[in-house]
Write an enzyme that holds these catalytic residues in place. Structure first.
Site, PDB file in Angstrom:
ATOM      1  N   SER A  92      17.499 -18.841  29.228  1.00 44.81           N
ATOM      2  CA  SER A  92      18.766 -20.426  29.628  1.00 44.81           C
ATOM      3  C   SER A  92      20.188 -19.696  29.358  1.00 44.81           C
ATOM      4  O   SER A  92      20.172 -18.957  27.967  1.00 44.81           O
ATOM      5  CB  SER A  92      18.016 -21.218  28.649  1.00 44.81           C
ATOM      6  N   HIS A 142      16.798 -20.330  33.975  1.00 49.92           N
ATOM      7  CA  HIS A 142      16.772 -21.687  33.357  1.00 49.92           C
ATOM      8  C   HIS A 142      17.954 -21.971  32.929  1.00 49.92           C
ATOM      9  O   HIS A 142      18.940 -21.957  32.368  1.00 49.92           O
ATOM     10  CB  HIS A 142      16.266 -21.671  31.582  1.00 49.92           C
ATOM     11  N   ASP A 173      19.886 -25.952  31.677  1.00 53.29           N
ATOM     12  CA  ASP A 173      19.738 -26.898  31.477  1.00 53.29           C
ATOM     13  C   ASP A 173      21.068 -27.600  30.896  1.00 53.29           C
ATOM     14  O   ASP A 173      21.928 -27.391  30.926  1.00 53.29           O
ATOM     15  CB  ASP A 173      19.940 -26.302  28.906  1.00 53.29           C
ATOM     16  N   GLY A 216      18.580 -30.448  22.857  1.00 50.91           N
ATOM     17  CA  GLY A 216      19.879 -30.536  22.571  1.00 50.91           C
ATOM     18  C   GLY A 216      20.390 -29.376  22.544  1.00 50.91           C
ATOM     19  O   GLY A 216      21.709 -29.795  22.992  1.00 50.91           O
ATOM     20  N   ASP A 237       9.347 -23.969  25.087  1.00 50.35           N
ATOM     21  CA  ASP A 237      11.330 -23.824  25.286  1.00 50.35           C
ATOM     22  C   ASP A 237      11.639 -24.258  24.355  1.00 50.35           C
ATOM     23  O   ASP A 237      11.705 -25.455  23.664  1.00 50.35           O
ATOM     24  CB  ASP A 237      11.794 -24.758  26.764  1.00 50.35           C
ATOM     25  N   GLY A 238      12.108 -23.438  23.587  1.00 50.91           N
ATOM     26  CA  GLY A 238      13.121 -23.489  22.147  1.00 50.91           C
ATOM     27  C   GLY A 238      12.569 -22.731  21.443  1.00 50.91           C
ATOM     28  O   GLY A 238      10.796 -22.598  20.596  1.00 50.91           O
ATOM     29  N   GLY A 267      16.572 -18.121  25.003  1.00 51.52           N
ATOM     30  CA  GLY A 267      17.926 -18.245  25.303  1.00 51.52           C
ATOM     31  C   GLY A 267      19.078 -17.389  24.436  1.00 51.52           C
ATOM     32  O   GLY A 267      18.891 -16.423  24.340  1.00 51.52           O
ATOM     33  N   SER A 268      19.102 -17.977  22.972  1.00 50.72           N
ATOM     34  CA  SER A 268      19.749 -16.576  21.878  1.00 50.72           C
ATOM     35  C   SER A 268      18.570 -16.062  22.029  1.00 50.72           C
ATOM     36  O   SER A 268      19.356 -14.878  21.806  1.00 50.72           O
ATOM     37  CB  SER A 268      19.929 -17.831  21.105  1.00 50.72           C
TER      38      SER A 268
HETATM   39  C1  DX5 Z   1      17.221 -26.869  24.427  1.00 45.19           C
HETATM   40  C2  DX5 Z   1      17.213 -26.025  25.162  1.00 45.19           C
HETATM   41  C3  DX5 Z   1      16.753 -24.720  25.674  1.00 45.19           C
HETATM   42  C4  DX5 Z   1      17.489 -23.461  24.773  1.00 45.19           C
HETATM   43  C5  DX5 Z   1      16.761 -22.550  24.528  1.00 45.19           C
HETATM   44  O1  DX5 Z   1      17.302 -28.210  24.411  1.00 45.19           O
HETATM   45  O2  DX5 Z   1      16.380 -26.934  26.709  1.00 45.19           O
HETATM   46  O3  DX5 Z   1      16.499 -24.743  27.133  1.00 45.19           O
HETATM   47  O4  DX5 Z   1      18.700 -23.435  25.569  1.00 45.19           O
HETATM   48  O5  DX5 Z   1      17.259 -21.763  23.531  1.00 45.19           O
HETATM   49  P1  DX5 Z   1      16.786 -21.016  22.197  1.00 45.19           P
HETATM   50  O6  DX5 Z   1      16.055 -19.635  23.430  1.00 45.19           O
HETATM   51  O7  DX5 Z   1      18.008 -20.588  22.060  1.00 45.19           O
HETATM   52  O8  DX5 Z   1      15.966 -21.580  21.343  1.00 45.19           O
HETATM   53 ZN    ZN Z   2      15.590 -26.080  29.328  1.00 43.17          ZN
END
Ligand code: DX5
Ligand code: ZN
Length: 225
Positions: free
Chosen positions: A10, A35, A37, A144, A177-178, A199-200
């Site tokens: 993401s 991905h 968002d 979010g 996801d998350g 993501g992070s």
């Molecule tokens: C949150 C998003 C995720 C997010 C994931 O609402 O749907 O896709 O970007 O980021 P990480 O991996 O940092 O939780």
């Molecule tokens: Zn997402």
């Protein structure tokens, strides 16, 4: 479940002044999907980016674009997201009063149809649409923001989803996801996940491509050491 887990990084928490470079990095990495968002400031507290950004990304990579819509009334925009280049379109269960119709519409547009469920939404709510689903996205944080802590309850929830899929003899892809990273990918993949969104954990590392590579090593039978 396929033996090889897919990884969908993401870009939410990346520096958008460097978006082209970020997409190039992912394009040259082993990332399976990208991905994206989409947040409207109504369904979720945050606002992210929209259709013009997806169009630009589409021009820069041939990787499948996995578009996660955290927006109210998604039906109004599905065609535009498809035209912008979305390959998979995931709507939230909580935003779709006529979910069956919405999913059929996504498929009519030629995209893969996904449903995301928030941490409080039981997976059992999806039983009657499983048949027309290409993907189920289990939110393991409240949607979010990137960078939140993984909600551990998501693991038994995944198992309940897999159990229900077995009962119905249906096999949509399962995405999580998350809060996903190298530290918790193993139990999640063991519970039956096909696609890891990260993501992070990817972009806070000095070598994102290496994290993507290592996340892809997790599989039902072989684990990264
Ligand atoms: C949150 C998003 C995720 C997010 C994931 O609402 O749907 O896709 O970007 O980021 P990480 O991996 O940092 O939780
Ligand atoms: Zn997402």
């Amino acid at each position: 479940m396929k033996d090889q887990v897919l990884v969908a990084p993401s870009i939410l928490n990346t520096d958008f002044t460097e978006l082209g470079k970020t997409v190039d990095l992912l394009d040259q990495s082993e990332a399976d999907w990208i991905h994206l968002d989409i947040m409207d400031g109504v369904f979720v507290p945050n606002i992210s980016f929209g259709i013009p950004v997806i169009q630009s990304i589409r021009k820069r990579t041939a990787k499948p674009l996995d578009v996660h819509l955290m927006i109210v009334e998604p039906d109004r925009h599905l065609e535009a997201f498809r035209d912008a280049g979305a390959d998979l379109i995931t709507v939230h269960y909580e935003t779709c009063p006529n979910l069956h119709r919405t999913l059929e519409y996504i498929r009519t547009l030629g995209a893969k149809a996904g449903v995301a469920v928030n941490p409080h939404t039981p997976v059992e709510s999806l039983r009657d649409v499983l048949e027309i689903l290409d993907l189920v996205l289990i939110m393991s944080v409240n949607p979010g923001y990137g960078g939140q802590k993984f909600i551990y309850q998501s693991i038994p929830k995944l198992r309940r989803l897999k159990q229900m899929m077995a009962e119905e003899n249906l096999n949509p892809l399962v995405e999580i996801d998350g809060g996903i990273g190298l530290q918790n990918a193993e139990p999640v993949v063991k519970a039956g996940v096909d696609v890891l969104v990260a993501g992070s954990s990817v972009f806070s590392d000095p070598d994102p491509a290496s994290v993507i590579h290592r996340l892809r090593q997790f599989s039902k039978s072989t684990f990264f050491v």
